[in-house]
Write an enzyme that holds these catalytic residues in place. Sequence first.
Site, mmCIF file in Angstrom:
data_model
loop_
_atom_site.group_PDB
_atom_site.id
_atom_site.type_symbol
_atom_site.label_atom_id
_atom_site.label_comp_id
_atom_site.label_asym_id
_atom_site.label_seq_id
_atom_site.Cartn_x
_atom_site.Cartn_y
_atom_site.Cartn_z
ATOM 1 N N ASP A 9 0.868 -1.181 0.000
ATOM 2 C CA ASP A 9 0.000 0.000 0.000
ATOM 3 C C ASP A 9 0.904 1.230 0.000
ATOM 4 O O ASP A 9 2.110 1.122 0.216
ATOM 5 C CB ASP A 9 -0.893 -0.017 1.261
ATOM 6 C CG ASP A 9 -1.772 1.224 1.359
ATOM 7 O OD1 ASP A 9 -2.447 1.553 0.373
ATOM 8 O OD2 ASP A 9 -1.774 1.883 2.426
ATOM 9 N N CYS A 72 -4.261 -1.586 -1.953
ATOM 10 C CA CYS A 72 -4.438 -0.160 -2.192
ATOM 11 C C CYS A 72 -5.366 -0.023 -3.393
ATOM 12 O O CYS A 72 -5.055 -0.540 -4.467
ATOM 13 C CB CYS A 72 -3.079 0.476 -2.472
ATOM 14 S SG CYS A 72 -3.160 2.219 -2.925
HETATM 15 N N1 DGL Z 1 -4.790 3.271 0.754
HETATM 16 C C1 DGL Z 1 -4.858 3.696 -0.589
HETATM 17 C C2 DGL Z 1 -6.115 3.230 -1.280
HETATM 18 O O1 DGL Z 1 -6.635 2.210 -0.948
HETATM 19 C C3 DGL Z 1 -4.612 5.090 -0.982
HETATM 20 C C4 DGL Z 1 -4.070 6.099 -0.122
HETATM 21 C C5 DGL Z 1 -3.314 7.158 -0.854
HETATM 22 O O2 DGL Z 1 -3.909 8.114 -1.375
HETATM 23 O O3 DGL Z 1 -2.115 7.005 -0.899
HETATM 24 O O4 DGL Z 1 -6.594 3.858 -2.187
#
Ligand code: DGL
Length: 266
Positions: A9, A72
């Site tokens: 992530d 992510c």
């Molecule tokens: N945790 C990430 C997601 O699932 C994104 C966070 C970020 O903007 O870096 O989209």
Amino acid sequence: MSEPVGIFDSGFGGLTVVRRFLSMLPEESIVYFGDNARVPYGSRSQGEIQAFVLEVAEYLVEQGVKALVVACNTATAAALPVLKETFSLPVVGIIEPGAKEAAMTSHSGEIAVIATEYTVNSGSYQEAIKKYNSRAKVYGQACPLFVPFVEKGKLSGPEVESAAGEYLSFLADTAVDTLVLGCTHYPHLVNVIRRVVGPELRIVDPAVATVATLREVLQKQGLLAPASNVPGHRFYTSADPEQFRRFGQQLLGFPMDYVKQVPVKK
Ligand code: DGL
């Protein structure tokens, strides 16, 4: 020892997937990468996100992982096809499993997805949900303050409540019965989100369906660790490892014995 699964992530968000992983696949080992030095990904361009994701995935593959989980949503929206083309091991993204679960469980057919700007603008959730329910009405709402709140360790309090209240106010004018947490950082804020939306709305955390998908993929390919496997987990961050350990352990509710810093390109 069976080979580990690579999970990554932009920062602490993927730990919400790790938490599910630890309870659903307790015999598997993890190598986690949090790109905390370059968080947030959600306000960046596709080219930039793809370059970061390929660099991180490359590192995990060099560590000998047997599969990759893109924990992510932003990275999944921006780079899943290129990851699948680049690496020959199984790659599991987080959007499709969450979209399917939301489509299958909504009764009203109105589904809201809260996510980063990139994920919302990519239309990835809309597209994936419509595959399972072509008549679904999908609302996308970006919540740009949520990721910085989580990365700073701010999981509650008036600032978070007020941002959540604003971001989620559109729900009042809809028949939405299902809310997808379309960014892996957001489950860290679920208590606040739940308070704002009330007890009725169904909240989908795509991490659960994603880990279930991973389990199926590993099983089909004969890659599941034997029940006798004693797992060992390693955590890498591109930022300060001590800070990652301190806050990461707190978020995860699980000890992080092995945490190392890996420098990344700027
Ligand atoms: N945790 C990430 C997601 O699932 C994104 C966070 C970020 O903007 O870096 O989209």
